[in-house]
Design an enzyme around this catalytic site. Structure first.
Site, short mmCIF file in Angstrom:
data_model
loop_
_atom_site.label_atom_id
_atom_site.label_comp_id
_atom_site.label_asym_id
_atom_site.label_seq_id
_atom_site.Cartn_x
_atom_site.Cartn_y
_atom_site.Cartn_z
N CYS A 165 3.28 2.53 9.85
CA CYS A 165 3.46 4.41 9.14
C CYS A 165 4.04 5.50 10.43
O CYS A 165 3.81 5.22 11.91
CB CYS A 165 2.51 5.42 9.33
SG CYS A 165 2.38 6.96 8.22
N LYS A 200 0.47 -4.68 8.40
CA LYS A 200 1.67 -4.50 8.70
C LYS A 200 2.47 -4.15 9.31
O LYS A 200 1.83 -2.69 10.01
CB LYS A 200 1.47 -3.23 7.13
CG LYS A 200 3.08 -3.11 6.33
CD LYS A 200 2.97 -2.66 5.18
CE LYS A 200 4.30 -2.20 4.62
NZ LYS A 200 5.39 -1.10 4.96
N PRO A 244 1.61 -1.38 -0.05
CA PRO A 244 -0.04 -0.16 0.04
C PRO A 244 0.88 1.38 -0.13
O PRO A 244 1.14 1.51 0.90
CB PRO A 244 -0.86 -0.07 1.52
CG PRO A 244 -0.16 -0.70 1.95
CD PRO A 244 0.97 -2.03 1.45
N LEU A 245 0.79 1.76 -1.48
CA LEU A 245 1.30 3.31 -1.40
C LEU A 245 0.87 4.63 -1.26
O LEU A 245 -0.20 4.66 -2.23
CB LEU A 245 2.54 2.94 -2.84
CG LEU A 245 3.71 1.75 -2.55
CD1 LEU A 245 4.10 1.95 -3.95
CD2 LEU A 245 4.30 1.59 -2.17
N GLY A 271 11.78 -4.07 2.42
CA GLY A 271 12.52 -3.12 2.54
C GLY A 271 13.94 -3.53 1.20
O GLY A 271 14.15 -4.14 1.53
#
Length: 791
Positions: free
Chosen positions: A516, A556, A426-427, A629
């Site tokens: 986040c 996440k 999710p970007l 990552g």
């Protein structure tokens, strides 16, 4: 005045890189493709290099002359820190100014021949203090200019037509609102002010300018009548509307900026031009075959009038209300038990102090008198102890009461087996539906929406609910939500699950954001802050499982919040024991690191091993674990999978820079993609963007905005044919280089104005009032510098 191409400037020696060595962390680009940095000491690009390198660049530029008479007055475009596709050489300057340029030594010495002052050597603490003061000064200056936070200052005004025509009238010739409509119904006035139709190129691009052949207008629908659809004078060939080509019809009707592709002029028998849509004499074309095969996007609230119910707080959440009430009663009972224990402890301490202060008993009294008092003292327990005992009993009974029935337990939800599948992260901003659609074409199997804020979902935000839309080609699609409390996240999940059921099972999983790092989210207790509140996180996850039916819940997260305190291994084990997630993704950085340093795949391996051991020891259901990552190549993908034991890797920034990374992983090879192939992907993104946001003026410029957002990452790609060693690494900084052709050089430009120019190839000229501001200054080297922080 003469103009030389980049290739010619390299051949005659004007552009070279003598004496410059790559910095540590630079991408290993072959020497023949390197170019010097621009000679502008105020530029961020030059400031980021050492003084020695700056002097070498200045020497290279000052001594590089094409001929004896032609002096390079402007070597690089002042607005672009990298070389443009053509450079201007001004010869009269040398003739009118024969004075030699002062030597670099004189410039460094101040021009008076005096030796430079000795440098003062600063300690590490002094350098840190100086750097901190400089950062504070830059922040103060940015706030004084009204910028505040780097991304808060970004504003994109909506560009609309001069005459805002009624949508119903433009599409079908009939207004659905009658006299209450607030838009114009004057079609001739609208068509007379409408800009010319845009030519969308359909032929293959060239690697040298002009990248698309210039064409002349031959469209038969073009007439001298100002009310007729017009074609740009540079367009040629048959007109093409991307939306019409995909759907077989264009929902924007006469508002479409590519109108010539799906409109015909009707001959009027009376000569008054009253036929066609709204008496305009124009009729829209429809391809029934394509229209029947078209699969629309799915998503939205799903409930009739749902947005209004959310905005007026009349939307009902029965499952969430029951769970939150249960949670409230349990927390209240726990608080009462804590108070009772504290009261009992205080009473016991008071009794002990009173007993210690009391005088000793009189042992000379007759024994028959002493025995009369013993039963009285032990007849009943102390009041505080009785209250504590009663409260604890009540709590245990309360815990055993039946809870509201739920359809499924967490262990009974759909099991997720994602091993071997390519997962697109999710970007935020750039992970929009058109980009996900493009990545699925290129090999992505699992996609997830941009992060949506739970509070905004509950307020009925149109922008937030639009994130739940699913493209027709997305195979496995999830929605990521972010919040800080059960009271907001649980009702949001219930609304999403209901909307999914009403729109044909639109959502395959719901992902909870616990990674986040941005301050705005973290300081309110959301995102990565939830990792430091595992108790609250478990309440959230249990609640989500209660209200979402058979939709699995995923999570996440990062390694932790602080660099010196990793907590993900404990949290993953607890998640597995309590069975509240169907899959988990671990980003190999802490919140404090954000995107600096390299991802810690060794720690990811430790987390996978400890979680697998917990599952095996307790005979628990299998939980897929994905890593995340710095994966930027197929070899890095498979090396990390084999080394860590993860079920797969979530692609994030790597896919933003090179969307074809999904193809490389599927085919297990590195692809030396050409510049024309990259431009073709951008063309497809533009098509998908207008299919999603619309092909009218507003939709075209919304597509332009996200087109430039995509280029803000994709320009950082260094073609592997230019590298001295493979594979490339995501965190390598690309030094200044030229491509193998002029299109490749243009696509590598960090200048946001060049991104707008590229968008004009497909979306027509940008409005004069429209300007693109990059989201991250690390993605566009601006004239006055900028940081490299990425949110």
């Amino acid at each position: 005045m003469m103009t030389l191409s980049i290739a010619e400037l390299f051949e005659n020696g004007t552009l070279s890189r003598p004496g410059l060595l790559p910095r540590a962390g630079d991408a290993p680009i072959k020497q023949e493709y390197l170019v010097p940095a621009p000679v502008r000491l105020h530029s961020h690009a030059v400031e980021s290099r050492s003084r020695k390198e700056q002097d070498a660049v200045a020497a290279a530029v000052s001594t590089s002359t094409p001929t004896a008479d032609d002096r390079a007055e402007t070597l690089l475009n002042p607005s672009d820190p990298r070389p443009s596709t053509s450079l201007t050489i001004d010869s009269p300057t040398a003739a009118t100014d024969p004075s030699p340029t002062p030597a670099l030594e004189d410039q460094r010495d101040g021009g008076d021949g005096e030796p430079p002052a000795k440098k003062v050597k600063l300690s590490g603490a002094q350098r840190k203090k100086l750097a901190k003061a400089e950062r504070a000064a830059r922040e103060k200056e940015r706030k004084a200019q009204g910028g505040g936070s780097q991304n808060k200052g970004r504003k994109f005004d909506k560009v609309r037509d001069e005459v805002r025509i009624c949508g119903g009238l433009a599409q079908k010739g009939v207004c659905d609102f009658g006299e209450g409509c607030k838009y114009s119904h004057d079609l001739p006035a609208y068509l007379s002010t409408k800009p010319p139709s845009i030519h969308f190129p359909t032929k293959p691009a060239s690697s040298s300018p002009p990248f698309f052949p210039s064409l002349t207008s031959t469209d038969p629908t073009t007439t001298s009548d100002s009310s007729a659809p017009s074609t740009d004078s540079t367009s040629s060939a048959p007109a093409y509307c991307p939306v019409f080509a995909l759907r077989g019809f264009c929902p924007q009707g006469l508002k479409c900026r590519f109108l010539d592709a799906h409109v015909v002029r009707l001959a009027s028998e009376s000569g008054e031009g009253e036929s066609g849509i709204g008496g305009s004499g124009l009729e829209l074309v429809r391809d029934e075959g394509k229209a029947a095969a078209w699969v629309p996007e799915r998503g939205g609230v799903g409930v009739e009038g749902g947005m209004k119910l959310l905005r007026t707080r009349k939307y009902r959440f029965p499952l969430s209300d029951a769970y939150l009430k249960e949670l409230e009663e349990k927390e209240k009972a726990e608080q009462e038990a804590i108070k009772a224990r504290k009261a009992a402890q205080a009473a016991a301490q008071a009794a002990a102090l009173e007993a210690a202060a009391a005088p000793p008993a009189d042992t000379s009294a007759p024994t028959h008198l002493q025995s009369t008092t013993e039963p009285t003292e032990s007849a009943a327990p102390a009041p505080a102890e009785a209250v504590a005992e009663k409260t604890e009993t009540d709590v245990s009974v309360e815990a055993e009461k039946d809870t509201p029935d739920v359809p499924l337990r967490a262990q009974e939800k759909r099991r997720l087996d994602w091993r071997g599948q390519v997962y697109l992260a999710p970007l935020t901003t750039v992970g929009n539906l058109p980009f996900r659609r493009l990545c699925v074409d290129l090999g992505a199997d699992i996609t997830c929406s941009e992060m949506g804020l739970a509070a905004s979902f509950l307020q009925g935000s149109q922008e937030e609910w639009s994130r739940t839309k699913r493209a027709s080609n997305e195979k496995t699609f999830g929605v990521q939500i972010c919040g800080n409390k059960p009271v907001s996240l649980v009702p949001t999940a219930e609304a999403l699950a209901r909307a999914s059921a009403l729109s044909g099972n639109n959502i395959d999983f719901i992902d909870v954001n616990c990674g986040c790092p941005i301050d705005l989210v973290f300081q309110k207790g959301g995102g990565s802050a939830l990792m430091d509140a595992p108790g609250k996180l478990m309440k959230i996850l249990h609640g989500l499982n209660r209200v979402t039916g058979d939709i699995p819940i995923t999570i996440k997260m990062r390694m932790g919040v602080k660099d010196n305190r990793f907590t993900a291994h404990n949290l993953l084990e607890r998640l597995a024991r309590e069975g509240v997630v169907g899959a988990a993704t671990l980003h190999g950085r802490t919140r404090q690191q954000r995107y600096s340093k390299e991802a810690n795949w060794d720690y990811i391996r430790q987390c996978v091993e400890s979680t697998r051991a917990t599952i095996a020891d307790n005979d628990l259901p299998y939980v897929p674990i994905f890593g995340n990552g710095d994966v930027y190549s197929a070899s890095a993908y498979y090396d990390n999978v084999e080394r860590t034991g993860v079920d797969g890797i979530m692609l994030a920034r790597g896919a933003l820079v090179k969307p074809w990374l999904c193809t490389e992983i599927k085919e297990r090879r590195e692809i030396d993609i050409s510049a024309t192939e990259r431009l073709e992907m951008l063309r497809r993104f533009a098509e998908y963007g207008m299919d999603h946001w619309g092909s009218d003026t507003l939709g075209v410029n919304t597509t332009r905005r996200f087109f430039c957002e995509a280029l803000s990452f994709q320009h950082r790609y260094v073609p592997i044919g230019l590298l001295e060693r493979m594979p490339g690494r995501l965190n390598d900084r690309p030094p200044y280089f030229r491509g193998r052709n002029e299109l490749e050089t243009l696509l590598a430009s960090p200048n946001s104005e060049d991104w707008v120019k590229i968008s004009e190839m497909f979306l027509g000229p940008a409005p004069e009032s429209w300007k693109f501001t990059p989201k991250h200054k690390s993605n566009a080297y601006e004239g006055e510098g900028g940081g490299e922080d990425q949110g």
